[in-house]
Design an enzyme around this catalytic site. Structure first.
Site, short mmCIF file in Angstrom:
data_model
loop_
_atom_site.label_atom_id
_atom_site.label_comp_id
_atom_site.label_asym_id
_atom_site.label_seq_id
_atom_site.Cartn_x
_atom_site.Cartn_y
_atom_site.Cartn_z
N HIS A 295 0.81 -1.22 0.00
CA HIS A 295 0.00 0.00 0.00
C HIS A 295 0.85 1.27 0.00
O HIS A 295 0.44 2.28 -0.59
CB HIS A 295 -0.98 -0.02 1.18
CG HIS A 295 -2.05 -1.06 1.00
ND1 HIS A 295 -2.05 -2.27 1.66
CD2 HIS A 295 -3.14 -1.07 0.19
CE1 HIS A 295 -3.10 -2.97 1.29
NE2 HIS A 295 -3.78 -2.29 0.40
N ALA A 374 -17.36 0.86 -10.63
CA ALA A 374 -16.46 1.96 -10.94
C ALA A 374 -16.64 2.47 -12.37
O ALA A 374 -16.61 3.68 -12.62
CB ALA A 374 -15.01 1.54 -10.71
N ASP A 391 -7.15 0.23 -7.42
CA ASP A 391 -6.70 -0.95 -6.67
C ASP A 391 -7.70 -2.09 -6.83
O ASP A 391 -8.30 -2.57 -5.86
CB ASP A 391 -6.56 -0.57 -5.19
CG ASP A 391 -5.86 -1.66 -4.38
OD1 ASP A 391 -5.19 -2.51 -4.99
OD2 ASP A 391 -6.02 -1.66 -3.14
#
Length: 528
Positions: A295, A374, A391
């Site tokens: 991350h 999305a 991600d």
């Protein structure tokens, strides 16, 4: 005085008018139930193949193809059933109820018991069960049609008979097709869904036994078989949760602290001596002992290069780990997280242990959570962002592959500010080299400048990322305090690709031709 000759055993017996009407209604209703059960077994086998062998269109396609072939085989075999139609139908219902109902449980258990590397043995069992269940399901409808014709010949011509039966058949299939992903799997899980519909098949056998008991030769043995099948399935239903937990703990090798199926995926969280792990459809998403490497590499090169980002968009990343890293920047005013699955964001907000992993980032007043697709969300909203963090899970199927296409990246470009950066997690440039560079090629095809880089994450190995912007990447010299992996001195090494990961020629991944999914399947298939 006229006497009626006695009917031979097994011959169709005349039914009283009221009973005949009930029998006709129940036979037509059975078509509805049979269609529903048959489709559940087909969908359950396809979903299990995707969960256990890799979330791939290939698994669903081959399972459905074999199942449909088996149904055709069963329909063909029905021509050889000439006597005792009701008795044969009743026996078929019992067998398909038991075998089909227990198929998900059997496959889960077999996958857990087989030693690693025995994928061929599991596939053989999977397709053997699919062939058996499909053949039995293929027998059902022809037998029902012949029973209807035999007992109600005065009411049904061939045209009306076919029309009635197929109408109920397709209605049952429609109902299950909608209920399976939206209601059954999220509420019951695959194992209990299979068993519940197995009980429905047994229920059809029970009423057939009652309605046509006068013409059945082995009434006592058939009654016993119905009772045993029902009792066995009820016992399996009570033990289903324990079986699923046992099988998944053997599969994942650690204690499971959370397991649930949403309409979108199977979510499993494990906790062992080494830390907490998240799996989606059997694929590892993070391990708490080293997720900071992933991350930090995903978020900070883009955020630090921008300098003072105010509005940030995160696509995917419902675990909140990327949001945690973004909130390290005081300049950030708003973060928008678009995550398809509300179960994910809800879990990582409300569960104390998981929320602690993301630093309670999903409860931040700066965060806006949107549970939506999305692709569709970007099409419908005109907002512009300084940094976009993408991600998503790896492109293992076409549903995910569309989020790695030129069409999707064109939408990303439209939502990126003039000086903004987007970053994409991009699988392993070492193990899936062509897949990695296909994403780079696709980003460049929409006019974005790319900066590929990679990081070593022990749980994943060498992992890749791609920065994309309308301007050349400006290497940052400062990062937030407290980072454990990324620094100004370590970043140059991440930008360097050794020969075994160097760029190779690749095609653009398009909606009309998702070459990336094919590349990914070929490369990761070799690894597993």
């Amino acid at each position: 005085m006229r006497h009626t000759a006695p009917q031979p055993a097994g011959a169709p017996q005349p039914l009283a008018p009221a009973r005949a009407s009930l029998a006709e209604l129940l036979l037509l209703a059975s078509v509805f139930v049979i269609a529903a059960c048959g489709l559940v077994y087909e969908l359950a086998a396809g979903a299990l193949a995707s969960y256990l062998l890799g979330d791939s269109v290939l698994q669903f396609s081959t399972v459905i193809g074999v199942y449909l072939f088996a149904m055709g085989l069963g329909s063909w075999l029905s021509r050889f059933v000439e006597r005792q139609l009701v008795g044969v139908f009743l026996q078929v219902e019992l067998v398909v109820g038991v075998v089909g109902g227990l198929m998900p449980a059997a496959l889960f258990a077999a996958h857990s018991l087989l030693p690693p590397g025995e994928g061929a043995a599991f596939r053989a069992l999977l397709y053997a069960l699919v062939l058996l269940v499909g053949s039995l399901v293929g027998l059902e409808i022809p037998l029902v049609m012949r029973i209807l014709k035999r007992h109600f010949s005065t009411r049904y011509g061939l045209k009306d008979l076919v029309s009635q039966v197929l109408t109920f058949d397709y209605l049952g299939a429609l109902l299950v097709a909608l209920a399976f992903p939206l209601l059954l799997v999220p509420q019951l899980g695959l194992v209990r869904t299979g068993i519940a519909f197995g009980l429905l098949n047994v229920g059809v056998a029970v009423w057939a036994l009652w309605i046509f008991r006068a013409e059945l030769r082995s009434l006592r043995s058939l009654s016993l078989a119905c009772a045993l099948a029902a009792a066995g399935l009820l016992a399996a239903l009570l033990a289903a949760e324990h079986l699923t937990t046992w099988a998944e703990e053997r599969f994942y090798g650690e204690h499971i602290v959370f397991q649930q199926s949403s309409p979108y995926q199977r979510i499993v969280v494990t906790d062992g001596g080494g830390g907490t792990r998240l799996f989606l459809n059997g694929n590892l998403q993070f391990h708490s002992r080293d997720e900071y490497r992933y991350h930090e590499a995903l978020v900070h090169p883009a955020m630090a290069a921008h300098g003072a980002p105010k509005r940030v968009l995160v696509l995917g990343g419902g675990d909140g780990m990327a949001v945690r890293e973004i909130l390290r920047y005081p300049s950030v005013e708003q973060v928008t997280l678009v995550e398809l699955d509300p179960l994910m964001t809800g879990l990582f907000t409300a569960n104390p242990k998981l929320a602690a992993l993301n630093g309670h980032a999903l409860s931040s007043p700066k965060l806006r959570i949107v549970n939506a697709d999305a692709f569709g969300w970007l099409e419908q909203h005109p907002e512009v962002f300084d940094v976009i963090v993408i991600d998503f899970p790896d492109p293992s199927n076409f549903a995910l592959g569309k989020l790695y296409t030129a069409s999707f990246y064109e939408l990303v470009d439209q939502h990126l500010s003039a000086g903004g950066y987007a970053v994409v997690q991009t699988t392993s440039p070492l193990l899936a080299r062509r897949s990695f560079w296909t994403v780079v090629t696709t980003l460049e095809s929409v006019g974005l400048t790319t900066t590929p880089y990679h990081a070593h994450v022990p749980s994943f190995g060498e992992w890749g990322f791609v920065l994309a912007s309308r301007r050349p990447f400006r290497r940052p010299t400062q990062f937030p305090a407290g980072l454990r992996f990324i620094s100004a001195t370590s970043l140059p090494a991440l930008l360097d690709f050794p020969p075994d990961m160097a760029r190779v020629p690749t095609e653009v991944n398009r909606l009309s031709n998702q070459v990336l999914v094919q590349e990914f399947e070929a490369e990761w298939g070799k690894v597993h």
